[in-house]
Design a protein around this motif. Structure first.
Motif, PDB file in Angstrom:
ATOM      1  N   LEU A 274     -19.821  10.899 -16.855  1.00  0.00           N
ATOM      2  CA  LEU A 274     -18.666  11.581 -17.165  1.00  0.00           C
ATOM      3  C   LEU A 274     -18.545  10.173 -19.030  1.00  0.00           C
ATOM      4  O   LEU A 274     -17.724  10.700 -19.747  1.00  0.00           O
ATOM      5  N   HIS A 275     -18.901   8.616 -18.190  1.00  0.00           N
ATOM      6  CA  HIS A 275     -18.729   7.520 -19.713  1.00  0.00           C
ATOM      7  C   HIS A 275     -19.676   8.216 -20.863  1.00  0.00           C
ATOM      8  O   HIS A 275     -19.552   7.714 -21.466  1.00  0.00           O
ATOM      9  N   HIS A 276     -20.485   9.441 -19.983  1.00  0.00           N
ATOM     10  CA  HIS A 276     -21.358   9.844 -22.130  1.00  0.00           C
ATOM     11  C   HIS A 276     -20.640  10.752 -22.446  1.00  0.00           C
ATOM     12  O   HIS A 276     -20.883  11.114 -23.812  1.00  0.00           O
ATOM     13  N   LEU A 277     -19.209  11.197 -21.827  1.00  0.00           N
ATOM     14  CA  LEU A 277     -18.652  13.068 -22.740  1.00  0.00           C
ATOM     15  C   LEU A 277     -17.867  11.742 -23.932  1.00  0.00           C
ATOM     16  O   LEU A 277     -16.406  11.067 -23.212  1.00  0.00           O
TER      17      LEU A 277
ATOM     18  N   ILE B 168     -17.844  12.270  -8.139  1.00  0.00           N
ATOM     19  CA  ILE B 168     -18.062  11.523  -9.280  1.00  0.00           C
ATOM     20  C   ILE B 168     -18.965   9.944  -9.222  1.00  0.00           C
ATOM     21  O   ILE B 168     -17.768   9.248  -8.176  1.00  0.00           O
ATOM     22  N   VAL B 169     -19.710  10.432  -9.225  1.00  0.00           N
ATOM     23  CA  VAL B 169     -20.253   8.748  -9.414  1.00  0.00           C
ATOM     24  C   VAL B 169     -19.804   8.226 -10.631  1.00  0.00           C
ATOM     25  O   VAL B 169     -20.437   8.631 -12.171  1.00  0.00           O
ATOM     26  N   ASP B 170     -19.934   6.894 -11.149  1.00  0.00           N
ATOM     27  CA  ASP B 170     -19.483   6.253 -12.754  1.00  0.00           C
ATOM     28  C   ASP B 170     -19.501   5.184 -12.770  1.00  0.00           C
ATOM     29  O   ASP B 170     -19.254   4.578 -11.453  1.00  0.00           O
TER      30      ASP B 170
ATOM     31  N   LEU C 104     -16.673   2.524 -21.919  1.00  0.00           N
ATOM     32  CA  LEU C 104     -16.937   1.779 -21.252  1.00  0.00           C
ATOM     33  C   LEU C 104     -16.490   1.620 -19.655  1.00  0.00           C
ATOM     34  O   LEU C 104     -15.734   0.733 -19.253  1.00  0.00           O
ATOM     35  N   GLY C 105     -16.600   2.875 -19.241  1.00  0.00           N
ATOM     36  CA  GLY C 105     -16.160   2.346 -17.622  1.00  0.00           C
ATOM     37  C   GLY C 105     -14.761   3.177 -17.571  1.00  0.00           C
ATOM     38  O   GLY C 105     -13.908   3.708 -18.795  1.00  0.00           O
ATOM     39  N   PHE C 106     -14.379   3.555 -16.369  1.00  0.00           N
ATOM     40  CA  PHE C 106     -12.783   3.901 -16.137  1.00  0.00           C
ATOM     41  C   PHE C 106     -12.588   3.351 -15.032  1.00  0.00           C
ATOM     42  O   PHE C 106     -13.349   2.255 -14.386  1.00  0.00           O
TER      43      PHE C 106
ATOM     44  N   ALA D  77      -7.153   5.801 -12.977  1.00  0.00           N
ATOM     45  CA  ALA D  77      -7.055   6.942 -14.588  1.00  0.00           C
ATOM     46  C   ALA D  77      -7.956   7.814 -13.946  1.00  0.00           C
ATOM     47  O   ALA D  77      -7.181   9.456 -14.191  1.00  0.00           O
ATOM     48  N   ILE D  78      -8.909   7.661 -13.727  1.00  0.00           N
ATOM     49  CA  ILE D  78      -9.623   8.894 -12.756  1.00  0.00           C
ATOM     50  C   ILE D  78      -8.626   9.593 -11.874  1.00  0.00           C
ATOM     51  O   ILE D  78      -8.760  10.925 -11.863  1.00  0.00           O
TER      52      ILE D  78
END
Length: 212
Positions: free
Chosen positions: A125-128, A150-152, A170-172, A176-177
Motif C-alpha cells: 500500500l505504501h507504494h500506491l 494488510i501488512v505494511d 512513509l507508512g501509515f 488511518a488504516i
C-alpha cells in the motif's frame, strides 16, 4: 484541477512501475534490508483462513505464493511491473493448476466481482499513490465475508525510503488504516505491530468484507 490531479496520479504510478522494473532481479535482497529476520510469511499464514481462492495483490516476484498455497485451493497473483512478473513466472509458470499470474493495476484489478475468498497486500500500500482505491477494489473482488490481510509500515520519517524503495507514503497510522477500511466496506478483526530494521515498525491487520 481534476485533470491535473489525474495526470499527477498517472505520472506517479508510472514512476512506481519503472522503479520496480529496475529492481526486479534484486528485490528479494532489498526487502531484507527492511524486514531483517522478521518472519512476515509466518504471520500471514497464521492470520489467513483455510481453503478457497486467495489473491496476492502486488505479488512482485511471487515469493508469497508458496505460503498462500499452504491454505488456498488456488492462488492468483496480480502485478503491474512486467519485470517482476517475469521473475514470478520463472518459478510458477509450470504450475498452472495452482497459480494464475495476471498483469494489472491494484486500483483496477483483473478479477470478477466476488471472485476471491481472501486477499493479501504485503508491503504494497505504501507504494500506491491512492491506497484507498486499491482497498475499494479489494472489496469488490472479495466474496461476502471475505478476508483482507494488510501488512505494511507504521508511519515514520525516513525520507530516504522514497528513493531507495520507491515509497509514496512513509507508512501509515494504524488508526488511518482502520478508518479507510471502514469507509471501503470492511470490518477490522485484529491487528498486530512488530519491529523491523532501520528503526521501523510494521503492522498486520486482518479485516472482513462487511455483509450487505
Amino acid at each position: 484541477d481534476l485533470d491535473a490531479a489525474v495526470l499527477l496520479i498517472a505520472e506517479r504510478s508510472e514512476k512506481t512501475r519503472r522503479f520496480f522494473d529496475s529492481v526486479a532481479g534484486r528485490w528479494e535482497g532489498l526487502k531484507k534490508e527492511i524486514l531483517g529476520d522478521v518472519d512476515i510469511h509466518r504471520k500471514i499464514l497464521d492470520a489467513l483462513p483455510g481453503q478457497g481462492i486467495m489473491v496476492d495483490l502486488g505479488c512482485g516476484t511471487g515469493d508469497l505464493f508458496p505460503v498462500l498455497m499452504q491454505k488456498a485451493d488456488f492462488v492468483i497473483g496480480v502485478e503491474r511491473s512486467s519485470k517482476m512478473l517475469e521473475e514470478a513466472r520463472k518459478s510458477y509458470a509450470s504450475d498452472p493448476g495452482s497459480v494464475d499470474i495476471r498483469v494489472g493495476e491494484l486500483e483496477h484489478l483483473p478479477l470478477r466481482d466476488g471472485e476471491a475468498d481472501a486477499a493479501v497486500t504485503n508491503m504494497v500500500l505504501h507504494h500506491l499513490p491512492e491506497p484507498r482505491r486499491a482497498l475499494r477494489e479489494a472489496r469488490r473482488i472479495l466474496r461476502e465475508g471475505g478476508t483482507l490481510l494488510i501488512v505494511d509500515l507504521i508511519q515514520h520519517e525516513d525520507e530516504s525510503l522514497r528513493e531507495a524503495f520507491g515509497d509514496h507514503w512513509l507508512g501509515f497510522q494504524p488508526e488511518a488504516i482502520e478508518e479507510w477500511l471502514q469507509e471501503c466496506g470492511f470490518e477490522k478483526l485484529q491487528s498486530e505491530r512488530f519491529e523491523l530494521k532501520k528503526g521501523l515498525e510494521g503492522f498486520i491487520t486482518r479485516s472482513q468484507k462487511r455483509l450487505s
